[in-house]
Design a protein around this motif. Sequence first.
Motif, PDB file in Angstrom:
ATOM      1  N   GLU A 195       0.836  -1.203   0.000  1.00  0.00           N
ATOM      2  CA  GLU A 195       0.000   0.000   0.000  1.00  0.00           C
ATOM      3  C   GLU A 195       0.866   1.246   0.000  1.00  0.00           C
ATOM      4  O   GLU A 195       2.087   1.181   0.144  1.00  0.00           O
ATOM      5  CB  GLU A 195      -0.911   0.001   1.231  1.00  0.00           C
ATOM      6  CG  GLU A 195      -0.160  -0.114   2.546  1.00  0.00           C
ATOM      7  CD  GLU A 195      -1.083  -0.234   3.741  1.00  0.00           C
ATOM      8  OE1 GLU A 195      -1.991   0.605   3.850  1.00  0.00           O
ATOM      9  OE2 GLU A 195      -0.888  -1.149   4.567  1.00  0.00           O
ATOM     10  N   VAL A 196       0.186   2.390  -0.146  1.00  0.00           N
ATOM     11  CA  VAL A 196       0.866   3.679  -0.120  1.00  0.00           C
ATOM     12  C   VAL A 196       0.862   4.207   1.307  1.00  0.00           C
ATOM     13  O   VAL A 196      -0.158   4.163   2.002  1.00  0.00           O
ATOM     14  CB  VAL A 196       0.160   4.697  -1.045  1.00  0.00           C
ATOM     15  CG1 VAL A 196       0.854   6.054  -0.978  1.00  0.00           C
ATOM     16  CG2 VAL A 196       0.136   4.191  -2.473  1.00  0.00           C
ATOM     17  N   VAL A 199       6.514   4.736   0.959  1.00  0.00           N
ATOM     18  CA  VAL A 199       6.503   3.596   0.040  1.00  0.00           C
ATOM     19  C   VAL A 199       5.175   3.559  -0.696  1.00  0.00           C
ATOM     20  O   VAL A 199       4.178   4.147  -0.273  1.00  0.00           O
ATOM     21  CB  VAL A 199       6.737   2.273   0.794  1.00  0.00           C
ATOM     22  CG1 VAL A 199       8.128   2.226   1.390  1.00  0.00           C
ATOM     23  CG2 VAL A 199       5.687   2.077   1.886  1.00  0.00           C
ATOM     24  N   ALA A 200       5.170   2.854  -1.802  1.00  0.00           N
ATOM     25  CA  ALA A 200       3.979   2.675  -2.617  1.00  0.00           C
ATOM     26  C   ALA A 200       4.038   1.284  -3.242  1.00  0.00           C
ATOM     27  O   ALA A 200       5.119   0.662  -3.287  1.00  0.00           O
ATOM     28  CB  ALA A 200       3.903   3.743  -3.708  1.00  0.00           C
ATOM     29  N   PRO A 201       2.920   0.748  -3.718  1.00  0.00           N
ATOM     30  CA  PRO A 201       2.951  -0.565  -4.365  1.00  0.00           C
ATOM     31  C   PRO A 201       3.974  -0.589  -5.505  1.00  0.00           C
ATOM     32  O   PRO A 201       4.017   0.310  -6.338  1.00  0.00           O
ATOM     33  CB  PRO A 201       1.519  -0.720  -4.890  1.00  0.00           C
ATOM     34  CG  PRO A 201       0.695   0.099  -3.949  1.00  0.00           C
ATOM     35  CD  PRO A 201       1.549   1.275  -3.593  1.00  0.00           C
ATOM     36  N   GLY A 202       4.790  -1.595  -5.497  1.00  0.00           N
ATOM     37  CA  GLY A 202       5.864  -1.691  -6.479  1.00  0.00           C
ATOM     38  C   GLY A 202       7.207  -1.274  -5.930  1.00  0.00           C
ATOM     39  O   GLY A 202       8.248  -1.649  -6.484  1.00  0.00           O
ATOM     40  N   GLN A 203       7.215  -0.491  -4.849  1.00  0.00           N
ATOM     41  CA  GLN A 203       8.467  -0.121  -4.206  1.00  0.00           C
ATOM     42  C   GLN A 203       8.831  -1.173  -3.161  1.00  0.00           C
ATOM     43  O   GLN A 203       7.966  -1.725  -2.492  1.00  0.00           O
ATOM     44  CB  GLN A 203       8.356   1.255  -3.553  1.00  0.00           C
ATOM     45  CG  GLN A 203       8.280   2.399  -4.558  1.00  0.00           C
ATOM     46  CD  GLN A 203       8.269   3.743  -3.856  1.00  0.00           C
ATOM     47  OE1 GLN A 203       7.298   4.110  -3.219  1.00  0.00           O
ATOM     48  NE2 GLN A 203       9.368   4.474  -3.987  1.00  0.00           N
ATOM     49  N   GLN A 229       4.574  -1.928   9.630  1.00  0.00           N
ATOM     50  CA  GLN A 229       3.380  -1.113   9.895  1.00  0.00           C
ATOM     51  C   GLN A 229       3.431   0.117   9.001  1.00  0.00           C
ATOM     52  O   GLN A 229       4.349   0.929   9.096  1.00  0.00           O
ATOM     53  CB  GLN A 229       3.336  -0.695  11.363  1.00  0.00           C
ATOM     54  CG  GLN A 229       2.195   0.241  11.724  1.00  0.00           C
ATOM     55  CD  GLN A 229       0.850  -0.451  11.689  1.00  0.00           C
ATOM     56  OE1 GLN A 229       0.739  -1.612  12.069  1.00  0.00           O
ATOM     57  NE2 GLN A 229      -0.175   0.252  11.243  1.00  0.00           N
ATOM     58  N   ILE A 230       2.458   0.246   8.117  1.00  0.00           N
ATOM     59  CA  ILE A 230       2.420   1.354   7.156  1.00  0.00           C
ATOM     60  C   ILE A 230       1.178   2.190   7.432  1.00  0.00           C
ATOM     61  O   ILE A 230       0.077   1.655   7.582  1.00  0.00           O
ATOM     62  CB  ILE A 230       2.413   0.824   5.707  1.00  0.00           C
ATOM     63  CG1 ILE A 230       3.692   0.017   5.445  1.00  0.00           C
ATOM     64  CG2 ILE A 230       2.295   1.972   4.704  1.00  0.00           C
ATOM     65  CD1 ILE A 230       3.731  -0.650   4.087  1.00  0.00           C
TER      66      ILE A 230
END
Length: 423
Positions: A211-212, A244-248, A272-273
């Motif tokens: 997730e972002v 962070v984001a999806p793909g990172q 934990q994001i």
Amino acid sequence: MSLIPSRDRIRFLLNRLRERLWVKPLAICLLSILGALAARLADHAGIGRFLPAITSEALLALLSIMAASMLGIATFAVASMVAAYASASSAATPRSVTLVIADDVSQNALSTFIGAFIFSVVALTGVKNGYFELAGRFTLFLLTLMVLAIVILMFVHWVDRIARLGRLGTTVNRVEQVTHDALLLRRLSPTLGAHAADGTPTGGLPLASPEVGYVQQIDMARLQALAAEMDTRVQILALPGTLVAPGQDLALLHGCPEPARLDRARLASAFQIGRERLFDEDPRFGLVVLAEIAGRALSPAVNDPGTAIGILGTLVRLFVMWDAPLPQAQRDEDALLYDRIGVPPLAMADLFDDAFTAIARDGAATVEVALRLQKSLQALTHGSPAMAEAARHHGRLALARCELAMSLEADKALIRAQAPSTD
């Protein structure tokens, strides 16, 4: 794998609860209800004949006064606290509001006022319905006097605190304290109890973010257990505070003989994001917030260079603490608790970028701020080689900004004389 949360995870969750304004009032309300009803136990102890008689009318009058006054005081407390939150957001930075909300004195005061109101309402109901006998009424009378004494003491203490809560100086001190605590925690465990990950990460299977958001906390114990279960090694790339984001990639996975055994979703659950950065395990965030407060003070709308100068002193204190040698009792190597995980230590250059870049940019045209910045950086050149190099680098950058922003040659010469040497 154990389902019991790790100590770090429990500390993280408790800190989040402290930032919720309803937790303490709810706990005190439940305690107040139990306290009011517990007075009934005295009636079953057979001690009524030894106690002075307290009439229901006298108890009702006392409880009615307390019930009527406590609701008003609690409402006043909420209004005052909301005003303090708004002041902290406008005078300092919105990022500091969570620290003001977590103020223990204000939360305890609000909890006390609401708890006293609930206590008096429950006690009134019991007295009017004949729930208490002689011993119960006397016990309830003593409890009421005790609650009144606690309310008076808490109110006096809270008035002293609310007069400063949300003020710029108090907010800066609070940000400094949480930044100090986060830096000290990381200083005692530079790699979070894992191996030091050196060099540029290469190879390995990527563990992508689901997730972002910002990495708020890494449950190292859970990650270690999962890595052992899946027979892999984890090299963390995203420390707390990283966006962070999806793909990172959150981490790289090495050495797993059977990649099919890897459950990336479970491994990612140890990170934990959330939507916001937190101070607890992200020392860089505290430095960013301090620099942000200084930048707001240097804006044309505020024009308060004194605040920026004060924050420079705060930053010097924090960096001196960060760079000071550990006492002998703590000088032993960081205990290796998680042998399957590699964590990069914080880079001194990144810490200096967070702390001084914004102040150097926004204060480049203000001679007193630029001068104090150079003196602060000069003081830090006496630290470790890494700190000295970072201080000299930022001194040169700040001097270059002053050369462009200042028009008076005498001011430029003054800044040049104070800039750290390049030796």
